[in-house]
Design a protein around this motif. Structure first.
Motif, mmCIF file in Angstrom:
data_model
loop_
_atom_site.group_PDB
_atom_site.id
_atom_site.type_symbol
_atom_site.label_atom_id
_atom_site.label_comp_id
_atom_site.label_asym_id
_atom_site.label_seq_id
_atom_site.Cartn_x
_atom_site.Cartn_y
_atom_site.Cartn_z
ATOM 1 N N ALA A 20 6.270 9.688 4.203
ATOM 2 C CA ALA A 20 5.062 9.143 4.801
ATOM 3 C C ALA A 20 4.927 9.707 6.199
ATOM 4 N N ALA A 21 3.724 10.054 6.576
ATOM 5 C CA ALA A 21 3.501 10.622 7.895
ATOM 6 C C ALA A 21 3.949 9.647 8.966
ATOM 7 N N ALA A 22 4.634 10.172 9.975
ATOM 8 C CA ALA A 22 5.070 9.388 11.130
ATOM 9 C C ALA A 22 5.930 8.188 10.748
ATOM 10 N N SER A 23 6.643 8.286 9.623
ATOM 11 C CA SER A 23 7.473 7.173 9.172
ATOM 12 C C SER A 23 8.849 7.683 8.806
ATOM 13 N N THR A 24 9.815 6.779 8.763
ATOM 14 C CA THR A 24 11.154 7.169 8.345
ATOM 15 C C THR A 24 11.481 6.459 7.066
ATOM 16 N N ALA A 25 11.965 7.198 6.099
ATOM 17 C CA ALA A 25 12.275 6.579 4.805
ATOM 18 C C ALA A 25 13.528 5.727 4.948
ATOM 19 N N ALA A 26 13.505 4.611 4.228
ATOM 20 C CA ALA A 26 14.641 3.706 4.265
ATOM 21 C C ALA A 26 15.051 3.371 2.826
ATOM 22 N N ASN A 27 15.106 4.413 1.968
ATOM 23 C CA ASN A 27 15.455 4.188 0.552
ATOM 24 C C ASN A 27 16.809 3.651 0.477
ATOM 25 N N PHE B 22 3.950 -5.236 2.502
ATOM 26 C CA PHE B 22 3.842 -4.880 3.920
ATOM 27 C C PHE B 22 4.197 -6.089 4.756
ATOM 28 N N ARG B 23 5.109 -5.915 5.721
ATOM 29 C CA ARG B 23 5.520 -7.034 6.565
ATOM 30 C C ARG B 23 6.113 -6.529 7.872
ATOM 31 N N PRO B 24 6.114 -7.386 8.907
ATOM 32 C CA PRO B 24 6.809 -7.006 10.136
ATOM 33 C C PRO B 24 8.314 -7.139 9.922
ATOM 34 N N ALA B 25 9.106 -6.254 10.534
ATOM 35 C CA ALA B 25 10.564 -6.350 10.425
ATOM 36 C C ALA B 25 11.060 -7.606 11.126
ATOM 37 N N GLY C 139 7.891 -2.123 24.784
ATOM 38 C CA GLY C 139 8.419 -2.760 23.592
ATOM 39 C C GLY C 139 8.350 -1.834 22.397
ATOM 40 N N LEU C 140 9.203 -2.103 21.417
ATOM 41 C CA LEU C 140 9.215 -1.324 20.181
ATOM 42 C C LEU C 140 9.376 -2.305 19.031
ATOM 43 N N ALA C 141 8.417 -2.281 18.113
ATOM 44 C CA ALA C 141 8.459 -3.149 16.932
ATOM 45 C C ALA C 141 8.337 -2.270 15.698
ATOM 46 N N PHE C 142 8.796 -2.800 14.569
ATOM 47 C CA PHE C 142 8.731 -2.060 13.315
ATOM 48 C C PHE C 142 8.054 -2.900 12.250
ATOM 49 N N TYR C 143 7.269 -2.221 11.429
ATOM 50 C CA TYR C 143 6.677 -2.818 10.238
ATOM 51 C C TYR C 143 7.257 -2.079 9.039
ATOM 52 N N GLU C 144 7.444 -2.801 7.943
ATOM 53 C CA GLU C 144 7.990 -2.202 6.739
ATOM 54 C C GLU C 144 6.940 -2.205 5.643
ATOM 55 N N ALA C 145 6.870 -1.088 4.913
ATOM 56 C CA ALA C 145 5.936 -0.969 3.794
ATOM 57 C C ALA C 145 6.691 -0.441 2.582
ATOM 58 N N MET D 98 7.991 1.649 9.904
ATOM 59 C CA MET D 98 6.982 2.294 10.736
ATOM 60 C C MET D 98 6.969 1.673 12.134
ATOM 61 N N PRO D 99 7.167 2.485 13.175
ATOM 62 C CA PRO D 99 7.253 1.949 14.535
ATOM 63 C C PRO D 99 5.907 1.842 15.249
#
Length: 196
Positions: free
Chosen positions: A189-196, A79-82, A94-100, A146-147
């Motif tokens: 994942a709920a409220a998330s967009t897959a980035a496979n 888990f980390r911030p983009a 503002g809009l930030a994203f975290y990646e899991a 995840m935004p």
């Protein structure tokens, strides 16, 4: 005191003690929601504000936002911030994203707790939408972005402490939670967009 009065006094004392215990148990259950309400209203302890709409009042002053990510013990995700930091104007949306990422071979559910530092900024940091509002479920090998949308309330400039702030840190910690019924094989994942 006669022997006849002693049992009555003991019964009265026992009833008072039972009443005190019942009151203490009731207060202990009321303490958590009360503390949560208090933190949300005052921003105490770095608790953020929540709004249903974006800000429409932007100031010229800029502030640096830092993003922090951590995992609770036993949470196997990565888990980390983009982006570790950004600058925005006070009142700007503002809009930030975290990646899991779930590196395991099983579905894992997680819930994010959050706070803002310094604590005095908590009541002025306002989230509009956030992945932390819902439980997230990651399937085996799934990676998501995840935004969180937010703004820093312009009323921070009316606070003698707040107007001196040059940076705010938004921190998230993901904790393992129980999978929802029927979610073990569901994709995404709920409220998330897959980035496979």
């Amino acid at each position: 005191m006669s022997q006849r009065q002693a049992p009555a006094a003991q019964k009265k004392t026992a009833l008072i003690l039972v009443g005190v215990v019942a009151l203490m148990v009731s207060l202990s259950f009321a303490a958590v929601p009360f503390y949560d309400w208090f933190c949300r209203v005052t921003g105490f302890g770095g608790t953020t504000g929540v709004a249903e709409t974006e800000s429409h009042n932007m100031l010229d002053r800029r502030i640096t936002l830092r993003f922090d990510a951590s995992l609770a013990a036993g949470m196997p995700w990565e888990f980390r911030p983009a982006v570790p930091e950004m600058q925005i104007r006070i009142g700007e949306n503002g809009l930030a994203f975290y990646e899991a990422y779930n590196p395991t071979d099983r579905a894992i559910a997680g819930t994010a707790s959050y706070n803002v530092a310094p604590y005095s900024a908590g009541g002025y940091f306002v989230k509009v939408h956030c992945f932390c509002f819902e439980q997230q479920v990651l399937q085996p090998g799934e990676r998501v972005s995840m935004p969180v949308s937010f703004y820093v309330d312009p009323s921070i400039m009316d606070d003698p402490e707040g107007r001196l702030l040059k940076e705010i840190t938004l921190s998230y910690t993901f904790h393992v939670t129980d999978l929802p019924a029927g979610q073990a094989d569901a994709g995404g994942a709920a409220a998330s967009t897959a980035a496979n």
